[in-house]
Scaffold this active site. Structure first.
Site, mmCIF file in Angstrom:
data_model
loop_
_atom_site.group_PDB
_atom_site.id
_atom_site.type_symbol
_atom_site.label_atom_id
_atom_site.label_comp_id
_atom_site.label_asym_id
_atom_site.label_seq_id
_atom_site.Cartn_x
_atom_site.Cartn_y
_atom_site.Cartn_z
ATOM 1 N N ARG A 130 -144.461 -2.265 -54.572
ATOM 2 C CA ARG A 130 -144.102 -1.591 -53.314
ATOM 3 C C ARG A 130 -144.802 -2.187 -52.099
ATOM 4 O O ARG A 130 -145.029 -1.528 -51.096
ATOM 5 C CB ARG A 130 -144.426 -0.097 -53.379
ATOM 6 C CG ARG A 130 -143.645 0.609 -54.449
ATOM 7 C CD ARG A 130 -143.470 2.075 -54.131
ATOM 8 N NE ARG A 130 -142.751 2.730 -55.194
ATOM 9 C CZ ARG A 130 -143.339 3.209 -56.276
ATOM 10 N NH1 ARG A 130 -144.634 3.133 -56.429
ATOM 11 N NH2 ARG A 130 -142.626 3.787 -57.210
ATOM 12 N N LYS A 152 -139.938 -11.186 -40.233
ATOM 13 C CA LYS A 152 -138.654 -11.115 -40.948
ATOM 14 C C LYS A 152 -138.753 -11.920 -42.240
ATOM 15 O O LYS A 152 -139.195 -13.053 -42.246
ATOM 16 C CB LYS A 152 -137.530 -11.694 -40.086
ATOM 17 C CG LYS A 152 -137.070 -10.744 -39.008
ATOM 18 C CD LYS A 152 -135.618 -11.044 -38.648
ATOM 19 C CE LYS A 152 -135.506 -11.655 -37.271
ATOM 20 N NZ LYS A 152 -134.153 -12.085 -36.969
ATOM 21 N N GLU A 194 -135.769 -25.327 -32.276
ATOM 22 C CA GLU A 194 -136.228 -23.978 -31.916
ATOM 23 C C GLU A 194 -137.192 -24.031 -30.737
ATOM 24 O O GLU A 194 -137.202 -23.139 -29.886
ATOM 25 C CB GLU A 194 -136.922 -23.300 -33.117
ATOM 26 C CG GLU A 194 -136.031 -23.110 -34.343
ATOM 27 C CD GLU A 194 -135.066 -21.928 -34.233
ATOM 28 O OE1 GLU A 194 -135.012 -21.287 -33.171
ATOM 29 O OE2 GLU A 194 -134.352 -21.670 -35.238
ATOM 30 N N LYS A 250 -142.588 -16.158 -28.759
ATOM 31 C CA LYS A 250 -142.049 -15.349 -29.838
ATOM 32 C C LYS A 250 -142.912 -14.108 -30.033
ATOM 33 O O LYS A 250 -142.401 -12.996 -30.198
ATOM 34 C CB LYS A 250 -141.940 -16.161 -31.138
ATOM 35 C CG LYS A 250 -141.284 -15.344 -32.237
ATOM 36 C CD LYS A 250 -140.450 -16.103 -33.227
ATOM 37 C CE LYS A 250 -139.703 -15.102 -34.111
ATOM 38 N NZ LYS A 250 -139.130 -15.670 -35.313
ATOM 39 N N GLU A 260 -135.816 -5.675 -33.259
ATOM 40 C CA GLU A 260 -134.564 -6.181 -32.718
ATOM 41 C C GLU A 260 -133.757 -5.144 -31.986
ATOM 42 O O GLU A 260 -132.622 -4.840 -32.344
ATOM 43 C CB GLU A 260 -133.686 -6.799 -33.825
ATOM 44 C CG GLU A 260 -134.335 -7.949 -34.519
ATOM 45 C CD GLU A 260 -133.347 -9.067 -34.810
ATOM 46 O OE1 GLU A 260 -132.307 -8.773 -35.416
ATOM 47 O OE2 GLU A 260 -133.601 -10.209 -34.418
ATOM 48 N N ARG A 264 -135.440 -9.030 -28.347
ATOM 49 C CA ARG A 264 -135.699 -10.010 -29.384
ATOM 50 C C ARG A 264 -134.475 -10.895 -29.644
ATOM 51 O O ARG A 264 -134.596 -12.020 -30.115
ATOM 52 C CB ARG A 264 -136.109 -9.280 -30.670
ATOM 53 C CG ARG A 264 -136.793 -10.198 -31.645
ATOM 54 C CD ARG A 264 -137.495 -9.442 -32.736
ATOM 55 N NE ARG A 264 -137.780 -10.382 -33.823
ATOM 56 C CZ ARG A 264 -138.531 -10.118 -34.859
ATOM 57 N NH1 ARG A 264 -139.087 -8.934 -34.978
ATOM 58 N NH2 ARG A 264 -138.739 -11.024 -35.789
ATOM 59 N N ASN A 268 -132.323 -15.584 -30.033
ATOM 60 C CA ASN A 268 -131.144 -16.088 -30.737
ATOM 61 C C ASN A 268 -130.223 -16.905 -29.856
ATOM 62 O O ASN A 268 -129.071 -17.127 -30.186
ATOM 63 C CB ASN A 268 -130.350 -14.918 -31.335
ATOM 64 C CG ASN A 268 -130.986 -14.477 -32.635
ATOM 65 O OD1 ASN A 268 -131.484 -15.316 -33.379
ATOM 66 N ND2 ASN A 268 -130.986 -13.190 -32.874
ATOM 67 N N HIS A 271 -127.827 -19.331 -31.343
ATOM 68 C CA HIS A 271 -127.665 -18.949 -32.743
ATOM 69 C C HIS A 271 -126.310 -18.328 -33.062
ATOM 70 O O HIS A 271 -125.882 -18.389 -34.200
ATOM 71 C CB HIS A 271 -128.774 -17.987 -33.172
ATOM 72 C CG HIS A 271 -130.075 -18.681 -33.454
ATOM 73 N ND1 HIS A 271 -130.745 -19.417 -32.510
ATOM 74 C CD2 HIS A 271 -130.831 -18.762 -34.596
ATOM 75 C CE1 HIS A 271 -131.857 -19.898 -33.033
ATOM 76 N NE2 HIS A 271 -131.941 -19.538 -34.298
ATOM 77 N N HIS A 275 -125.304 -20.399 -35.920
ATOM 78 C CA HIS A 275 -125.239 -19.855 -37.279
ATOM 79 C C HIS A 275 -123.878 -20.063 -37.921
ATOM 80 O O HIS A 275 -123.777 -20.356 -39.107
ATOM 81 C CB HIS A 275 -125.547 -18.356 -37.273
ATOM 82 C CG HIS A 275 -127.007 -18.066 -37.466
ATOM 83 N ND1 HIS A 275 -127.615 -16.961 -36.931
ATOM 84 C CD2 HIS A 275 -127.970 -18.752 -38.132
ATOM 85 C CE1 HIS A 275 -128.902 -16.964 -37.254
ATOM 86 N NE2 HIS A 275 -129.141 -18.047 -37.981
ATOM 87 N N HIS A 287 -130.903 -26.078 -39.965
ATOM 88 C CA HIS A 287 -130.830 -24.958 -39.024
ATOM 89 C C HIS A 287 -131.039 -25.409 -37.576
ATOM 90 O O HIS A 287 -130.213 -25.116 -36.705
ATOM 91 C CB HIS A 287 -131.879 -23.919 -39.426
ATOM 92 C CG HIS A 287 -131.939 -22.741 -38.521
ATOM 93 N ND1 HIS A 287 -130.944 -21.801 -38.481
ATOM 94 C CD2 HIS A 287 -132.857 -22.360 -37.604
ATOM 95 C CE1 HIS A 287 -131.261 -20.870 -37.581
ATOM 96 N NE2 HIS A 287 -132.419 -21.196 -37.030
#
Ligand SMILES: NC(=O)c1ccc[n+]([C@@H]2O[C@H](COP(=O)([O-])OP(=O)(O)OC[C@H]3O[C@@H](n4cnc5c(N)ncnc54)[C@H](O)[C@@H]3O)[C@@H](O)[C@H]2O)c1
Ligand SMILES: [Zn+2]
Length: 1561
Positions: A130, A152, A194, A250, A260, A264, A268, A271, A275, A287
């Site tokens: 957990r 993330k 990035e 960041k 988010e 945030r 992106n 992206h 993506h 990426h």
């Protein structure tokens, strides 16, 4: 910034991000001191381990733990690298490891690795017990600046990336920049995607700083040490800073919006589109690469929506591109890697619809307002139409609305004026704000140079809209490094003069100007000469007459009279003019050698100098001579760069055509740009009202439909504007049907395309007739309502911005939308053109895309077809002979470029003597270009040895191959070439030593060719013939005529591990007996030079007709090749492709970049992706194999080969389970070692085998074919079968001997017996009903009778009308085949007859029985164009002729006269019985045929079909009397038998073994 400093950044109020260089001790101590735990578990990937990082950390931990927490333990776990492993299976494996080791809730997990490790290990930590604590130690740039920060975590599922995960904040994020020293180049660049993105949304200062560092960045990270690591010290501060700044952004954004909410999302940027692209292009594209492309597209969207300025988009693209990132899907950087995958707009839109940041399916994109700031503090909603427009390269222009707005348009700045303004302002005194500067490569390099030479301080204003140049009044100092100018021509010319004004600095006493390789070929000699004659010291560092130049500081630029040849470039003149005021004495610049070209540009320079306070006067006495006073420029406070006048013609023409008003505010009557006359000279006479001031131009068009044609207009001063004029003329009519004639534009034929031709073609699509004039175009305008719509095909733009922009104007007058293809070409001069149409003119334009094939994977090289082939190579390399061979193989003609030259200008030698080499090279390239155009198909173009010495020719060669043509480099051993040439008295001797010439040209030949053929040494006729047929195969291969088919069925290959093949050549056939392919281990060769390796491969190809597998096995994978010498591996792979070798073994553990680039260059070579596990650590149920398999499938290799190690007999069963589940590709899977033998027995496709003739086996546990078959039959995997020969009389048949001997030698359990009968029914009932029947060889008299029991016929049996081979298909079904023809064909080829598919070769078949029919079939299959047939009784022949198809081109020889008239015959098959004397008529005809003179480069051959006696009378006749080569009948018999054997057993014995068996007794 000291390297060892530790920077701390807070995130979510905790200062847990620590950053520095080489801070391992700090990291370990901090962890141990502040995070007590019973178990520290480091989890990383094999790359991190490979580079030694894991050992360093585990050693470090053990030491510190021993000292500070002796009770705690350290665990380490290593997983396979790459996105493919970021999955549930790997996660489960890690969890099992932790559980098995008794890890509990207090475990501290330490993730060392890139984003894959960080994401996955973070997720493991989030759910293990957990949730346990995790520490992130990112090792890739991407992970440092992005994935490790923010909490993330995720893994991928087959349905999507990052679909399962959690937010889980780490205890610490330790960023040690030192990890980056081992990071591969592509990964490094990937991370920059990035970094730049982050700066772009948040931090303009950092963005600007990044712009400044780009050049050094690439040169530093590309400068790899032999072990592939990189020394970052020259850039260390920069890198630390860029990582730190990114992390700060960041951390700040995440802290404000942990989960988010909106803010945030700004991270992106790039992206949404990125993506979607990544989803399609992964794993080939990374990426950061996709984000880079996505960011540009999203910025273009913001520009299209009128939010972001064009300058900002340009800046952004430049920035990504300068860090080596792709900025469009067409970018070479990415194109070469994605293997033909495409991104259809519909699919992209669909993918965007499932983006996590969307609300429902409404799409959101982060819109940039300017560099460093976003439009909203969140992603903005955008609609599909706008996205579709941005994502497509085709547009539909809708009909223009009636009431057009009045517009003021400022097109982009003029390039010429921009460059001059920069030079003048930086040499001048004071600050000058330059507005509307063009952003291009030239200006970019210019700015950079100005800054480096301290000529001026440069800063940006208004987000880059204007630039402030604060000039130092002509005081410049030498900079320490070279000034790199890329291929920026204007910059290099202007700066050459500027550099002579430089004073020395403590760092340097000279300036070096250099550029890319193309620049190093461009001329600058005349300018340098003029300056040198004036006392300046300039040295050429490379080729005389070109950059690089070394210009001494503190030059004595004395001034006075300077003479300059100005017929080459007006830029030389401008260059001297602009610097002349700074000479010690007033300069008189005299242009000599005739009328200078482009005088307008000289006037432009003089006029601009005046604006900066220096007045140039023209000489009253001398033509083309100018007086320049000494002095210094005074900078005006503001200088507005005039817009590009050619660009301005489009909006002006639009108002003319639509009857509206448009103003260009900064081009007027004083403009010196030729195209500025367009309004007054073209539009006004056509009926427009033109209002022009000195600095502005307004055009008011007549009401629609009222433009008048221009009977004759000379557009010589504004040639670029003729396209605009043409589309205006297309709707200009009068009552007399006057046509518009535009002349003076001949130069437009050689621009981006043949523009005159292009206009004629495209206008016709609108129903507008026009035609080409010698120097212009004539257009018959049509009524505006009668324009046709070009329809589905739309307008083709030829990648020419002017064609695209012109037709976008005409398009709006059709009554429905007009499609324009390839819209993005406008970016060359006006990237925002479509935005202007949409925003300023309110014209509706929509994106469009023709159906793209969704996943055009496997786009392979196209077959060459009849495209001409170019041959290059040293003199004496055999170009003439081999050109002839190619011509014969493909049916081409030959063009010798030297002859072509001589046919035009006479003897080369004397021409060179009177005109010199440079002139020769120039002519040569001219003729070469001409030849490739005139003879673009069906020719072998053979070039002179020195063709690669001239730059133009090299460019032509490169273009030829880049466009898919074949440029074949021929070579043979250089010593042989030398001795050959020394014997040659006809040709003039080389001036230099040949070997020196070779050394110089070698790299040039290599670079300019895409195929390579090495002629091995041939010491006798046989070798020569073998060599010749190997060449034919090579040509068929590289042209794609014959592609290797991998449907091998049960098959084997043998591996050769010799250091040098040349001593073992005669054994190769025996060694490879029964094999389908033969492997050469390049890593075992004694020398890895390209020359040696190509010699070895050529020898093997000559001595074996089997497909070759070329393998370079690295040490890590069990071979001898150094593990890290990727450069060398790459060059060998390239060689394998260039040589058209059948199969390349490519290790899947090679770096991704190398794998991708290899796959994209493979041509017709098949790729076998291999992986070995020597450790035996990975059992076949280990996820490792699954991942490797996926990697191979994703790469799209043709064959997969996995080799494990059996430590246990059970490993073979695990392997079989794996094999059964993996059927996507032909698959070789075996276990090494004694315990793994079973897997070798079971593997059925291309099993690697050894041979008893080899000194040792290539791998432990390897078996030979015999052993494998024996084992297999013993364990029930190979049924024992019975074979028969049937017919009568067959007592003498040699078939049983042949087959039985070969069964035995190949370990097959079968038997071969005789069944004598002339009754086919008996054969059926006795033999054909046997359940274990293997096959029957049918002889007379059953070859026809058997047909009644045959259920399926091969094509050959059907045409030959006879069956000699029966193949049982089961269930009472039988296939009938005929192998006699194979026996005939193979006999010819074995004798050395070349493959001649396309030559006019004639053959003759003598006799009229069944064998004759087989012979006719055989000859046709060999490509024979005409087949004569001859027999005592002619009538039988007519039947034969009629039973074959027309295209067999069979001709019956009815008389001796016919024979006399016949063409030269190269192949004869004698099918008349040998036991009777030859009939008189036949003999006479024979003699006529045999006596003909040979017209080919190969010898004619006669094959005897009868094998008794060994030498027949026909053979004697042919050989003794006419000196023909003859082949005895045994050859046909044996080859036929081998063919049967192969059909029945899937494998073939050696010819030697078969013939020995036949000859026994
Ligand atoms: N969590 C987030 O917020 C976030 C953000 C961006 C990306 N990501 C994820 O990150 C992943 C991509 O990360 P990545 O680009 O770091 O890829 P990666 O982890 O696959 O690393 C790239 C390659 O470099 C190797 N490597 C790593 N460090 C090295 C070093 N110092 N020296 C030599 N080789 C080294 C790796 O073994 C791997 O082969 C993707 O899965 C993506 O989804 C996550
Ligand atoms: Zn990202």
């Amino acid at each position: 910034m000291a390297a060892s400093t530790i920077h701390r950044v807070s995130i979510l109020k905790k200062e847990i991000i620590h950053l520095g260089y080489d801070i391992k001790d700090h990291i370990i101590n901090t962890i141990v001191d502040t995070k007590p735990s019973s178990t520290y578990a480091i989890i990383t990937d094999t790359n991190i381990k490979k580079y030694g990082h894991l050992d360093e950390y585990s050693d470090g931990f053990l030491q510190v733990l021993a000292a500070k927490r002796p009770e705690s333990r350290l665990l380490t776990y290593v997983v396979s690298p790459g996105e493919a492993n970021k999955n549930r299976q790997t996660k489960a494996a890690i969890e099992d490891f932790l559980l098995e080791n008794g890890c509990t809730r207090d475990t501290l997990i330490i993730a060392i690795g890139g984003g894959v490790i960080g994401d996955m290990i973070g997720f493991v930590a989030a759910t293990f017990m957990r949730g346990v604590r995790v520490i992130q130690i990112p090792t890739t740039l991407l992970a440092m600046v992005d994935s490790s920060v923010g909490g993330k975590t995720a893994i991928d599922t087959p349905l999507g990336k990052n679909f399962i995960g959690a937010f889980w904040q780490p205890e610490y994020i330790f960023v040690d920049i030192k990890f980056l020293t081992t990071l591969p180049e592509r990964q490094f660049i990937n991370g920059m995607g990035e970094v730049i993105k982050t700066a772009a949304i948040w931090n303009e200062d950092e963005f600007t700083r990044l712009e400044e560092y780009s050049k050094t960045f690439l040169s530093v990270i590309r400068n790899r040490k032999p072990d592939t690591t990189v020394d970052l010290s020259p850039l260390l501060d920069h890198i630390i800073k860029l990582v730190l700044e990114s992390i700060k952004v960041k951390a700040e954004v995440v802290s404000k919006d942990e989960r988010e909410g909106g803010l945030r999302n700004l991270l992106n940027f790039g992206h949404t589109i990125g993506h979607a692209i990544e989803a399609i292009l992964t794993p080939q594209a990374l990426h950061g690469e996709c984000v880079s492309i996505g960011a540009i597209k999203e910025a273009e969207l913001a520009r299209y929506l009128g939010i972001l300025s064009p300058v900002a988009v340009a800046r952004l693209s430049k920035s990504f591109a300068s860090y080596g990132l792709p900025i469009s899907l067409d970018d070479e950087i990415i194109k070469t890697k994605i293997d033909g995958k495409v991104c259809p707009v519909d699919q992209l839109l669909k993918l965007m619809a499932v983006d996590k940041k969307n609300d429902g399916s409404k799409k959101k994109v982060v819109l940039l307002k300017r560099i460093g700031e976003c439009y909203e503090p969140r992603a903005s909603y955008v609609n599909d139409d706008d996205l579709r427009f941005i994502l497509t390269d085709e547009v539909i222009v809708s009909p223009f609305v009636e009431n057009f707005p009045e517009t003021v348009i400022t097109p982009p700045g003029s390039k010429s004026i921009s460059n001059r303004a920069l030079i003048l302002a930086s040499l001048g005194k004071g600050a000058c704000e330059i507005k509307n500067l063009l952003h291009s490569d030239d200006t970019e390099h210019m700015l950079n140079a100005i800054a480096q030479l301290n000529a001026a301080d440069i800063s940006w204003k208004n987000n880059g809209e204007s630039i402030i140049v604060n000039g130092n009044g002509g005081k410049l100092t030498a900079c320490s490094n070279e000034l790199y100018l890329g291929n920026a021509g204007t910059a290099s010319r202007f700066l050459t003069s500027v550099a002579i004004l430089v004073s020395s600095s403590p760092e340097n006493d000279s300036v070096v100007l250099t550029g890319n390789s193309r620049m190093k070929e461009r001329p600058i000699g005349s300018l340098v000469n003029s300056l040198v004659e004036n006392g300046v010291s300039i040295e050429y560092l490379g080729k005389t007459g070109s950059l690089p130049l070394k210009i001494k500081a503190n030059n004595n630029f004395k001034g006075g009279r300077i003479e300059l040849g100005a017929t080459i470039s007006s830029q030389y003149v401008s260059s001297i003019l602009m610097c002349a005021p700074y000479a010690q004495n007033p300069v008189t610049l005299a242009l000599v050698g005739g009328k200078p070209i482009s005088e307008l540009y000289i006037d432009m320079t003089i006029s601009m100098m005046k604006s900066f306070g220096i007045e140039v006067t023209k000489s009253q006495t001398e033509p083309y001579t100018y007086h320049i006073p000494t002095g210094s420029y005074t900078n005006p406070p503001v200088y507005v760069v005039e817009s590009d006048a050619s660009s301005a013609t489009y909006p002006l023409a639009l108002s003319a055509m639509t009857g509206t008003t448009c103003t260009i505010p900064n081009i007027g009557s004083t403009s010196l740009q030729g195209d500025s006359r367009f309004a007054t000279d073209v539009l006004e006479p056509m009926g427009c009202k033109v209002l022009q001031t000195e600095t502005s131009t307004t055009v008011i068009g007549p009401t629609r439909g009222n433009l008048k044609p221009l009977p004759l207009i000379d557009m010589e001063p504004m040639t670029d504007a003729f396209l605009t004029a043409s589309v205006v003329a297309a709707i200009a009519t009068d009552d007399n049907g006057t046509k518009t004639n535009i002349v003076g534009i001949a130069n437009q034929r050689v621009k981006e395309c043949n523009r005159i031709k292009a206009m004629v073609e495209e206008l016709s699509k609108f129903g507008v007739n026009s035609r080409e004039l010698p120097d212009g175009i004539e257009i018959s305008g049509v009524n505006i309502n009668q324009l046709k719509n070009p329809g589905e095909e739309g307008v083709f733009t030829y990648d020419d911005h002017r064609v695209a922009m012109s037709f976008s104007l005409l398009a709006g007058f059709c009554d429905s939308g007009v499609l324009i293809q390839g819209r993005s070409c406008t970016s060359k001069t006006w990237p925002g053109w479509w935005d202007i149409l949409s925003n300023k003119f309110n014209i509706k334009i929509s994106g469009f895309e023709k159906n793209l094939k969704t996943k055009a994977k496997n786009i392979r090289k196209k077959k060459n077809g009849n495209k001409s082939i170019i041959i290059i190579g040293m003199r004496g390399a055999g170009k003439s002979t081999i050109s002839k061979w190619i011509a014969e193989t493909l049916g081409f003609k030959i063009l010798d470029l030297d002859h072509y030259f001589e046919s035009k200008l006479g003897d080369i030698k004397s021409w060179v003597e009177s005109n010199g080499w440079p002139a020769f090279r120039e002519k040569e390239s001219e003729f070469f270009l001409e030849a490739t155009e005139l003879f673009s198909t069906d020719y072998v173009i053979s070039t002179g040895g020195g063709i690669v010495e001239g730059e133009e020719c090299r460019n032509l060669l490169n273009t030829y191959k880049d466009e898919g043509g074949i440029v074949l480099h021929l070579h043979r051993n250089i010593d042989e070439t030398i001795s050959f040439l020394n014997k040659d008295e006809v040709r003039p001797a080389y001036l230099e030593e040949i070997s020196k010439v070779w050394e110089r040209r070698k790299p040039l030949y290599q670079a300019c060719s895409n195929y390579y053929f090495y002629s091995p040494h041939c010491s006798n006729d046989r070798e020569f013939k073998l060599f010749r047929s190997s060449f034919s195969k090579f040509i068929n291969k590289i042209t794609g005529k014959i592609e290797l088919n991998l449907n091998f069925g049960k098959s084997f290959f043998v591996c050769l591990t010799y250091e040098d093949l040349s001593e073992h050549l005669n054994k190769i056939e025996d060694i490879s007996e029964g094999c389908t392919a033969i492997e050469l281990r390049l890593d075992h060769l004694k020398d890895y030079s390209l020359e040696y390796v190509s010699d070895q491969l050529s020898l093997l190809r000559t001595y074996s007709s089997l497909p070759i597998i070329a393998t370079i096995r690295t040490k890590e994978q069990g071979g001898k090749f150094p593990d890290e010498d990727f450069k060398k591996i790459e060059s060998l792979i390239d060689l394998v492709f260039k040589m058209g070798i059948d199969i390349l073994d490519l290790e899947l553990s090679l770096p991704d970049g190398l794998l991708d680039s290899s796959m994209s260059r493979r041509g017709f070579t098949k790729v076998l992706g291999s992986h070995h596990d020597f450790s035996g650590k990975f059992k076949w149920d280990n996820i490792e194999w699954e991942n490797k398999y996926n990697q191979a499938v994703n790469l799209d290799v043709d064959i997969i080969k996995f080799v494990g190690t059996a430590t246990d007999f059970n490993d073979n069963f695990l392997l079989e389970i794996f094999r059964e589940k993996h059927t996507a590709k032909p698959f070789i899977a075996i276990n090494m070692g004694e315990k793994g033998k079973l897997s070798r027995v079971i593997n059925s496709f291309l099993t690697p085998v050894t041979s008893s003739l080899l000194p040792f086996a290539a791998a432990p546990g390897q078996l030979d074919i015999k052993q494998i078959n024996q084992y297999l039959s013993e364990i029930g995997g190979l049924e024992k079968k019975e074979f028969y020969v049937a017919g009568s009389p067959i007592g003498h048949s040699r078939s049983p001997a042949l087959h039985n001997v070969c069964f035995k030698s190949l370990g097959l359990p079968h038997t071969f017996n005789v069944f004598e009968t002339d009754d086919v029914d008996q054969l059926y009932s006795k033999i054909m009903t046997k359940p274990n029947l293997g096959g029957i060889a049918i002889t007379i008299p059953l070859k026809l009778d058997i047909l009644k029991y045959i259920t399926e016929l091969s094509t050959s049996a059907e045409l030959i009308k006879a069956v000699n081979t029966v193949i049982p298909l089961g269930e009472g079904k039988f296939k009938g085949d005929n192998t006699d023809w194979v026996g005939i064909k193979e006999s010819f080829y074995k004798s050395g007859f070349p493959e001649i598919n396309n030559v006019n070769v004639a053959g003759l078949v003598v006799g009229a029985g069944g064998t004759s029919r087989a012979a006719i079939f055989a000859l046709k299959s060999m490509g024979v164009k005409k087949i004569y047939i001859l027999n005592r009784t002619v009538s039988k022949l007519v039947d034969i002729k009629n039973s074959f198809p027309e295209d067999y081109n069979i001709e019956v020889l009815q008389s001796v006269k016919d024979a006399k008239k016949a063409e030269t015959v190269s192949l004869v098959v004698n099918c008349i019985p040998s036991d009777k004397p030859i009939d008189e008529f036949v003999l006479d005809c024979y003699k006529q045929i045999l006596a003909k003179e040979n017209v080919h480069s190969f010898d004619p051959v006669l094959l005897e079909a009868a094998y008794k006696p060994l030498v027949t009378s026909v053979m004697k006749l042919a050989n003794d009397e006419f000196d023909w080569k003859v082949i005895p009948g045994t050859s046909m018999l044996v080859n036929q038998g081998i063919a049967q054997f192969k059909i029945w057993n899937g494998i073939a014995p050696s010819y030697k073994r078969a013939i020995n068996a036949v000859n026994q007794n």
